[in-house]
Design a protein around this motif. Sequence first.
Motif, PDB file in Angstrom:
ATOM      1  N   THR A  68       1.085  -1.296  -0.414  1.00 44.41           N
ATOM      2  CA  THR A  68      -0.021  -0.088   0.047  1.00 44.41           C
ATOM      3  C   THR A  68       1.118   1.261   0.269  1.00 44.41           C
ATOM      4  OG1 THR A  68      -0.126  -0.222   2.685  1.00 44.41           O
ATOM      5  CG2 THR A  68      -2.170  -1.051   1.172  1.00 44.41           C
ATOM      6  N   ASP A  70       2.400   3.452   1.867  1.00 43.78           N
ATOM      7  CA  ASP A  70       2.623   3.729   3.432  1.00 43.78           C
ATOM      8  C   ASP A  70       3.870   3.622   3.372  1.00 43.78           C
ATOM      9  OD1 ASP A  70       2.903   2.915   5.693  1.00 43.78           O
ATOM     10  OD2 ASP A  70       2.080   0.994   5.769  1.00 43.78           O
ATOM     11  N   VAL A  72       6.201   4.275   6.133  1.00 45.65           N
ATOM     12  CA  VAL A  72       6.998   3.439   6.720  1.00 45.65           C
ATOM     13  C   VAL A  72       6.964   2.558   6.418  1.00 45.65           C
ATOM     14  CG1 VAL A  72       5.975   2.349   9.388  1.00 45.65           C
ATOM     15  CG2 VAL A  72       5.421   4.953   8.698  1.00 45.65           C
ATOM     16  N   GLN A  76      10.932   0.664   6.412  1.00 45.95           N
ATOM     17  CA  GLN A  76      11.358  -0.752   7.180  1.00 45.95           C
ATOM     18  C   GLN A  76      12.296  -1.200   5.175  1.00 45.95           C
ATOM     19  OE1 GLN A  76       7.929  -1.287   8.523  1.00 45.95           O
ATOM     20  NE2 GLN A  76       8.563  -0.544  10.346  1.00 45.95           N
ATOM     21  N   GLU A  79      15.518  -0.186   5.080  1.00 45.65           N
ATOM     22  CA  GLU A  79      16.114  -0.487   6.004  1.00 45.65           C
ATOM     23  C   GLU A  79      16.511  -2.130   5.436  1.00 45.65           C
ATOM     24  OE1 GLU A  79      17.507   1.096   9.244  1.00 45.65           O
ATOM     25  OE2 GLU A  79      15.880   2.394   9.581  1.00 45.65           O
ATOM     26  N   ALA A  80      15.948  -2.529   5.487  1.00 49.47           N
ATOM     27  CA  ALA A  80      16.142  -4.407   5.155  1.00 49.47           C
ATOM     28  C   ALA A  80      16.995  -4.709   4.049  1.00 49.47           C
ATOM     29  CB  ALA A  80      14.875  -4.909   5.278  1.00 49.47           C
ATOM     30  N   ALA A  83      21.183  -3.569   5.471  1.00 44.18           N
ATOM     31  CA  ALA A  83      21.424  -4.931   6.042  1.00 44.18           C
ATOM     32  C   ALA A  83      21.626  -6.166   5.007  1.00 44.18           C
ATOM     33  CB  ALA A  83      19.959  -5.541   7.135  1.00 44.18           C
ATOM     34  N   ASP A  97      10.827  13.248   4.958  1.00 46.82           N
ATOM     35  CA  ASP A  97      10.798  12.951   6.057  1.00 46.82           C
ATOM     36  C   ASP A  97      10.814  11.940   6.319  1.00 46.82           C
ATOM     37  OD1 ASP A  97      10.912  15.188   7.679  1.00 46.82           O
ATOM     38  OD2 ASP A  97       8.809  15.717   6.334  1.00 46.82           O
ATOM     39  N   ALA A  98      10.277  10.403   5.787  1.00 48.30           N
ATOM     40  CA  ALA A  98       9.751   9.134   6.239  1.00 48.30           C
ATOM     41  C   ALA A  98      10.626   8.617   5.476  1.00 48.30           C
ATOM     42  CB  ALA A  98       8.021   8.659   6.566  1.00 48.30           C
TER      43      ALA A  98
ATOM     44  N   GLY B  55      19.971  -6.099  10.323  1.00 48.86           N
ATOM     45  CA  GLY B  55      18.952  -6.684   9.710  1.00 48.86           C
ATOM     46  C   GLY B  55      17.992  -7.265  11.325  1.00 48.86           C
ATOM     47  N   THR B  58      16.085  -4.299  12.884  1.00 46.34           N
ATOM     48  CA  THR B  58      15.108  -4.434  11.547  1.00 46.34           C
ATOM     49  C   THR B  58      13.458  -4.973  11.769  1.00 46.34           C
ATOM     50  OG1 THR B  58      16.909  -3.466   9.707  1.00 46.34           O
ATOM     51  CG2 THR B  58      14.726  -4.115   8.526  1.00 46.34           C
ATOM     52  N   GLU B  61      11.744  -4.496  14.611  1.00 44.66           N
ATOM     53  CA  GLU B  61      11.000  -3.548  14.885  1.00 44.66           C
ATOM     54  C   GLU B  61      10.054  -3.264  14.027  1.00 44.66           C
ATOM     55  OE1 GLU B  61      12.588   0.014  13.462  1.00 44.66           O
ATOM     56  OE2 GLU B  61      11.917   1.101  14.214  1.00 44.66           O
ATOM     57  N   VAL B  62       9.854  -4.306  12.910  1.00 38.50           N
ATOM     58  CA  VAL B  62       8.394  -4.373  12.602  1.00 38.50           C
ATOM     59  C   VAL B  62       7.624  -5.183  13.365  1.00 38.50           C
ATOM     60  CG1 VAL B  62       7.170  -5.182  10.300  1.00 38.50           C
ATOM     61  CG2 VAL B  62       9.761  -4.452  10.033  1.00 38.50           C
ATOM     62  N   GLN B  65       5.679  -3.411  16.291  1.00 38.21           N
ATOM     63  CA  GLN B  65       4.846  -2.934  15.910  1.00 38.21           C
ATOM     64  C   GLN B  65       3.536  -3.226  15.815  1.00 38.21           C
ATOM     65  OE1 GLN B  65       6.435   0.685  12.972  1.00 38.21           O
ATOM     66  NE2 GLN B  65       7.432   1.335  13.803  1.00 38.21           N
ATOM     67  N   GLN B 278       4.873   6.047  14.828  1.00 34.85           N
ATOM     68  CA  GLN B 278       5.678   5.696  13.754  1.00 34.85           C
ATOM     69  C   GLN B 278       5.791   7.419  12.998  1.00 34.85           C
ATOM     70  OE1 GLN B 278       2.824   3.452  11.181  1.00 34.85           O
ATOM     71  NE2 GLN B 278       4.618   2.043  11.349  1.00 34.85           N
ATOM     72  N   PHE B 282       8.999   8.445  12.805  1.00 29.88           N
ATOM     73  CA  PHE B 282       9.547   9.171  10.459  1.00 29.88           C
ATOM     74  C   PHE B 282       9.296  10.607  10.654  1.00 29.88           C
ATOM     75  CE2 PHE B 282       8.793   4.418  10.946  1.00 29.88           C
ATOM     76  CZ  PHE B 282       9.793   3.966  10.390  1.00 29.88           C
ATOM     77  N   ARG B 289      -2.092   5.685   6.521  1.00 29.67           N
ATOM     78  CA  ARG B 289      -1.413   4.887   7.430  1.00 29.67           C
ATOM     79  C   ARG B 289      -1.912   3.613   8.272  1.00 29.67           C
ATOM     80  NH1 ARG B 289       3.746   8.549   8.875  1.00 29.67           N
ATOM     81  NH2 ARG B 289       4.589   8.598   7.485  1.00 29.67           N
ATOM     82  N   GLY B 290      -1.834   2.607   8.940  1.00 34.20           N
ATOM     83  CA  GLY B 290      -2.038   1.902   9.223  1.00 34.20           C
ATOM     84  C   GLY B 290      -3.260   0.600   7.918  1.00 34.20           C
ATOM     85  N   LEU B 291      -3.465   1.414   7.079  1.00 35.82           N
ATOM     86  CA  LEU B 291      -3.964   0.273   6.224  1.00 35.82           C
ATOM     87  C   LEU B 291      -3.688  -1.193   6.158  1.00 35.82           C
ATOM     88  CD1 LEU B 291      -6.082   2.090   3.628  1.00 35.82           C
ATOM     89  CD2 LEU B 291      -4.212   1.477   2.139  1.00 35.82           C
ATOM     90  N   LEU B 292      -5.077  -1.871   6.533  1.00 38.16           N
ATOM     91  CA  LEU B 292      -4.674  -3.443   6.338  1.00 38.16           C
ATOM     92  C   LEU B 292      -4.176  -4.044   7.819  1.00 38.16           C
ATOM     93  CD1 LEU B 292      -4.311  -4.120   2.644  1.00 38.16           C
ATOM     94  CD2 LEU B 292      -6.018  -4.407   4.694  1.00 38.16           C
ATOM     95  N   LYS B 293      -3.624  -2.787   9.028  1.00 39.30           N
ATOM     96  CA  LYS B 293      -2.865  -3.547   9.943  1.00 39.30           C
ATOM     97  C   LYS B 293      -4.728  -4.372  10.881  1.00 39.30           C
ATOM     98  CE  LYS B 293       0.829  -1.935   9.825  1.00 39.30           C
ATOM     99  NZ  LYS B 293       1.965  -2.611   9.169  1.00 39.30           N
ATOM    100  N   GLN B 329       7.918 -11.194   6.582  1.00 42.25           N
ATOM    101  CA  GLN B 329       7.590  -9.439   6.198  1.00 42.25           C
ATOM    102  C   GLN B 329       9.324  -9.168   5.792  1.00 42.25           C
ATOM    103  OE1 GLN B 329       5.511  -7.189   7.699  1.00 42.25           O
ATOM    104  NE2 GLN B 329       4.596  -6.084   5.713  1.00 42.25           N
ATOM    105  N   MET B 330       9.516  -9.254   6.635  1.00 35.59           N
ATOM    106  CA  MET B 330      11.180  -8.715   6.305  1.00 35.59           C
ATOM    107  C   MET B 330      12.002 -10.270   5.766  1.00 35.59           C
ATOM    108  SD  MET B 330      11.715  -5.842   6.512  1.00 35.59           S
ATOM    109  CE  MET B 330      10.074  -5.078   6.575  1.00 35.59           C
TER     110      MET B 330
END
Lengths: 312, 368
Positions: A68, A70, A72, A76, A79-80, A83, A97-98, B55, B58, B61-62, B65, B278, B282, B289-293, B329-330
């Motif tokens: 989406t 997004d 944030v 991430q 960041e990955a 790494a 900013d983000a 890594g 990262t 952190e994901v 949240q 967030q 950021f 923000r937060g879609l589908l969370k 996810q990561m």
Amino acid sequence: MRKLASVLGAAALGVALSAAASAQEQIRIVMVTHGQAASGFWSVAKKGADDADADLADTVVEYRSPETFDMVTMAQLIEAAVASKPDGLAVSIPDADALGAAIKGAVAAGIPVVSLNSGSDVARDLGVMVHVGQTEFEAGEGGGEKMKALGVTKAACLNQEVGNVALDLRCEGFEKGLGVKPDIIATSIDPTEVKNAVTAYLTKNPDAQAIFILGSDPAMPAVEAVEGMGLIGKVKLATFDLSEGILEAVRDGKMEFAIDQQQYLQGYLPVVLLRLYKKFGLMPGADVLTGPGFVTKDNAADVIAWSAAGYR
Amino acid sequence: MASVTANRVDERLQQAPLLTRLLSRPELGAIAGTVLVFAFFAVVAGGSGMFSLKGVITFLEVSAQLGILAVFASLLMIAGEFDLSVGSMIGFAGVAIAIPVTLYGWPVWTAVLFAFGVAVLVGYVNGYITVKTGLPSFIVTLAGLFVLRGLTIGLTRLLTGRTQIPGIHKFSEGDWLAPLFGSDAFKGLFVWLAARGWIDTLPNGAPAVPGIPVSILWWLGLTAVATWVLLRTRFGNWIFACGGDKNAARNVGVPVDRVKIILFIGTACAAALFAAIQVLKFGSADTQRGLLKEFEAIIAVVIGGTLLTGGYGSAIGPAFGALIFGTVQMGIFYTGVDTDWFKVFVGVMVLVAVIFNNYIRKRMTEAR
């Protein structure tokens, strides 16, 4: 037993994947953009990256984008990417900013970074080596010059996202190219609203000669409005970005031109630049402008074919 | 005869062997799933940097949240209700922080408290409507999902003329409350470790990561507190009772409505916390923000062994559920698989984890 089999299966898959990933000493470039998978615009850019991966035998391109819009998640992903220590990183920067911290982190980790599509104004501050994209002001200026050459002296910008800085820049550039301050028709992307707003504007300003549309969404409703008033040819239309309808309108002479930022290049060129930087330390001294490319009646038919093939 | 019964402890008071007790915990499957996921990525992506310091931070952190949302979602689900509005609440709370700060010049800490205040109100309304109408919370909070997202976009566009609010960093610098959400902890320790060469460093000698993001500490802390509440307090018993049998619970004097409303407030506040982290980390807020969370949180909770029907579950399980989700996810990133396939991969991994987790739990509970 079944559990054992599935574990073994996973392990086998893993070995196969990791073997494929580290076959030879290849140049590994990661591209992270904000383009969603379903976006028509971005699938062209991604095709550029995929083609670069296929064309360059010694280079592997991994294309990443959040599901989406997004920022944030995108940060991430960057960041990955850092790494995983790639040889080069290509990113779009729609929100400095983000994403700024993650991009600075990549630079600090010694990874060469090239930006694409958006972020031309902030790229240098973040330590990005070069930006590959269209600068909005210059693209608008090019459009303004073309309109001026067509003899336009009174025009309006059709802005479908008031407050979007990029669109304001396009219209300011248009003003510089045209040499006359344009009116502004502010709408949303709702097609009914666009159509009525354009009709109202042309009724109130019968001397208007051109409408400069700042994005592809409101383009077709604007064409309909002008067509509905019987003013095709008298009121010259031009737009940013392409769609099937826009290309056909240009081919049929209902629109003068469409400004194409040629996003295929935005996917392809960063890979080439980062590869050459890794191999020979080469990097252009200034930003690479992929646009404005102009689609006019002369080349619209070709572009329609290329668009169908996924290059435009 | 009398002496025999006196020697036998009532079976309800009997302590089962430690191992049996551990194996019958709801989070066991999730822990086993976590091991499976880590084993998978250790094989597939072992040398790719996924398990380097950067890594690890990262994906933690994901996970953190998501874990913050999942812990509260789990408590609510144990009590037999859903909250589908948390994703939209994240966007709403984000602009509730950003607009007062950037447009009206509020100090950041007041804006953060304001956002939490809004969250309490939204949670209360969700809970109140659910318990008073008796409608499924699935429907009530689904309405909340749309209303809150719409309000977020509508108000933001109305007040600022755009859908993205950048530039919060310059306001949050020096604010006393902001570091609680958007900073890294143990910076000094990391510099010290880096100076000794014990952790990865950047070319300039600074540590590869500045510290531990506070979101990870929030995640661990909230999981610990929620576990304590569930297992050691009266309120925890009430939560299980609400989800187990609402009427029976009411008959023995559990204030079911109050418990549920409090838990709805909890999920909304978790969303506000997520948003604060967030926005302050950021430095920008946007309406998407937060879609589908909400679904990610439910997935984490279910992987964590909490039953969709309520009455059974834990707070530690969702923490592992979130860890699995965040790691996958990561982790897919490091495998080199095209992101077009990401969702397939996540879906399959989630299903495998849940099936695996179910299987383990069944075996263990039967073996007892």
